[in-house]
Motif scaffolding. Structure first.
Motif, PDB file in Angstrom:
ATOM      1  N   GLU A 100       0.825  -1.265   0.096  1.00 52.28           N
ATOM      2  CA  GLU A 100       0.086  -0.012   0.068  1.00 52.28           C
ATOM      3  C   GLU A 100       0.929   1.386  -0.039  1.00 52.28           C
ATOM      4  N   LYS A 101       1.923   1.187   0.655  1.00 54.19           N
ATOM      5  CA  LYS A 101       2.870   2.380   0.767  1.00 54.19           C
ATOM      6  C   LYS A 101       3.655   2.587  -0.545  1.00 54.19           C
ATOM      7  N   GLU A 102       4.168   1.303  -1.285  1.00 53.28           N
ATOM      8  CA  GLU A 102       4.661   1.424  -2.589  1.00 53.28           C
ATOM      9  C   GLU A 102       3.617   2.154  -3.462  1.00 53.28           C
ATOM     10  N   ILE A 103       2.487   1.669  -3.589  1.00 53.43           N
ATOM     11  CA  ILE A 103       1.480   2.060  -4.382  1.00 53.43           C
ATOM     12  C   ILE A 103       1.319   3.666  -4.330  1.00 53.43           C
ATOM     13  N   SER A 104       1.004   3.897  -3.036  1.00 54.11           N
ATOM     14  CA  SER A 104       0.787   5.415  -2.771  1.00 54.11           C
ATOM     15  C   SER A 104       1.794   6.531  -3.228  1.00 54.11           C
ATOM     16  N   ALA A 105       2.919   5.886  -2.744  1.00 55.71           N
ATOM     17  CA  ALA A 105       4.230   6.611  -3.242  1.00 55.71           C
ATOM     18  C   ALA A 105       4.347   6.989  -4.694  1.00 55.71           C
ATOM     19  N   THR A 106       4.237   5.730  -5.461  1.00 56.40           N
ATOM     20  CA  THR A 106       4.149   5.785  -6.835  1.00 56.40           C
ATOM     21  C   THR A 106       3.436   6.413  -7.565  1.00 56.40           C
ATOM     22  N   ILE A 107       2.060   6.485  -7.155  1.00 50.82           N
ATOM     23  CA  ILE A 107       1.086   7.294  -7.687  1.00 50.82           C
ATOM     24  C   ILE A 107       1.276   8.883  -7.333  1.00 50.82           C
ATOM     25  N   LYS A 108       1.886   9.317  -6.384  1.00 48.47           N
ATOM     26  CA  LYS A 108       2.123  10.541  -5.808  1.00 48.47           C
ATOM     27  C   LYS A 108       3.253  10.924  -6.722  1.00 48.47           C
ATOM     28  N   TYR A 109       4.270  10.012  -7.035  1.00 52.62           N
ATOM     29  CA  TYR A 109       5.361  10.610  -7.873  1.00 52.62           C
ATOM     30  C   TYR A 109       4.798  10.824  -9.268  1.00 52.62           C
ATOM     31  N   PHE A 110       3.910  10.144  -9.825  1.00 50.14           N
ATOM     32  CA  PHE A 110       3.778  10.274 -11.105  1.00 50.14           C
ATOM     33  C   PHE A 110       2.694  11.624 -11.233  1.00 50.14           C
ATOM     34  N   LYS A 111       1.809  11.744  -9.957  1.00 51.77           N
ATOM     35  CA  LYS A 111       0.843  12.764  -9.880  1.00 51.77           C
ATOM     36  C   LYS A 111       1.921  14.431 -10.003  1.00 51.77           C
ATOM     37  N   VAL A 112       2.949  14.320  -9.574  1.00 55.22           N
ATOM     38  CA  VAL A 112       3.715  15.676  -9.540  1.00 55.22           C
ATOM     39  C   VAL A 112       4.132  16.134 -10.853  1.00 55.22           C
ATOM     40  N   HIS A 113       4.072  15.151 -11.573  1.00 58.23           N
ATOM     41  CA  HIS A 113       4.497  15.419 -13.004  1.00 58.23           C
ATOM     42  C   HIS A 113       3.365  16.203 -13.733  1.00 58.23           C
ATOM     43  N   LYS A 114       2.115  16.025 -13.508  1.00 55.25           N
ATOM     44  CA  LYS A 114       1.061  16.435 -13.989  1.00 55.25           C
ATOM     45  C   LYS A 114       0.919  15.938 -15.672  1.00 55.25           C
ATOM     46  N   PRO A 115       1.115  14.715 -15.729  1.00 52.96           N
ATOM     47  CA  PRO A 115       1.204  14.188 -17.089  1.00 52.96           C
ATOM     48  C   PRO A 115      -0.283  14.371 -17.794  1.00 52.96           C
ATOM     49  N   LYS A 116      -0.326  14.561 -19.179  1.00 52.55           N
ATOM     50  CA  LYS A 116      -1.574  14.623 -19.891  1.00 52.55           C
ATOM     51  C   LYS A 116      -1.642  13.104 -20.132  1.00 52.55           C
ATOM     52  N   LYS A 117      -0.614  12.467 -20.331  1.00 57.87           N
ATOM     53  CA  LYS A 117      -1.006  11.008 -21.033  1.00 57.87           C
ATOM     54  C   LYS A 117       0.564  10.350 -20.723  1.00 57.87           C
ATOM     55  N   VAL A 118       0.522   8.965 -21.144  1.00 57.87           N
ATOM     56  CA  VAL A 118       1.679   8.198 -20.947  1.00 57.87           C
ATOM     57  C   VAL A 118       1.998   7.713 -22.227  1.00 57.87           C
TER      58      VAL A 118
END
Length: 220
Positions: A100-118
């Motif tokens: 759960e900690k791993e998932i939350s940290a990774t989601i947060k990491y991607f979120k700060v980039h504010k990507p439109k898509k991958v």
């Protein structure tokens, strides 16, 4: 004279009778055509609904028929912040504290980039040992300003009893797996996909000095 009049009346009635029958036939024909059109339209709508439902079901699922497919799904789900799909990729309904900690940290990491898509650039298995497969994936986060931020990740996957693949949680990766993965990754660094990632990353860093530092600040 009377007979002639009657005869003339009869002659006038016959055409009238025929016209009545024609009108009745035309009305009946129109009704049949209308019903047929309604049936065809109804069938077309039903077919469209079936197609929509099929695609909806597929889009809600997780593609895990191969190590590469489940890794691609995981990365896309992380970027979308879809925890339900992420957990499905790991093969669990409820994650333990570490995962759960791993998932939350990774989601947060991607979120700060504010990507439109991958955008997925390359994905393949580095090595496979029995049911375990070590997979790399290179991809680009398309940022708000249109630039592509290059990324690379590796995941250990494992085939389950149903023949499908799941991502192994970090806590499930043994020391032997880690040692072999490190050795294989060193060889992978000599391949074109890795070199292409390095070139793209260096180019982005030169155009955007301090980008990593800004990310670190947002993550803290």
């Amino acid at each position: 004279m009377v007979q002639q009049v009657k005869s003339s009346k009869n002659k006038k009635r016959r055409p009238a009778g025929k016209n009545t029958r024609n009108r009745k036939y035309s009305a009946s024909s129109r009704r049949k055509k209308t019903n047929n059109i309604k049936m065809i339209a109804g069938a077309a709508v039903l077919a469209v609904l079936v197609i929509v439902l099929v695609f909806a079901v597929k889009s809600c699922g997780v593609s895990n028929k191969s190590p590469e497919k489940v890794v691609k799904t995981l990365v896309k789900s992380y970027v979308d912040g879809d925890e339900r799909k992420i957990k499905k990729c790991y093969g669990v309904k409820k994650a333990d504290k570490n995962l759960e900690k791993e998932i939350s940290a990774t989601i947060k990491y991607f979120k700060v980039h504010k990507p439109k898509k991958v955008k997925i650039n390359a994905c393949d298995t580095i090595y496979q040992n029995g049911k375990n497969a070590y997979v790399y994936i290179t991809y680009s986060l398309i940022l708000e300003d249109g630039q592509s931020y290059p990324c690379i990740s590796t995941y250990m996957t494992q085939q389950n009893e149903k023949g499908k693949y799941n991502i192994l949680a970090p806590s499930d990766i043994t020391d032997d797996m880690k040692k072999e993965a490190a050795s294989r990754y060193a060889s992978f660094m000599e391949t074109d996909p890795y070199k292409e990632y390095v070139t793209a990353y260096d180019t982005f860093s030169k155009k955007n000095p301090g980008y990593e530092e800004k990310l670190a600040t947002k993550l803290n």
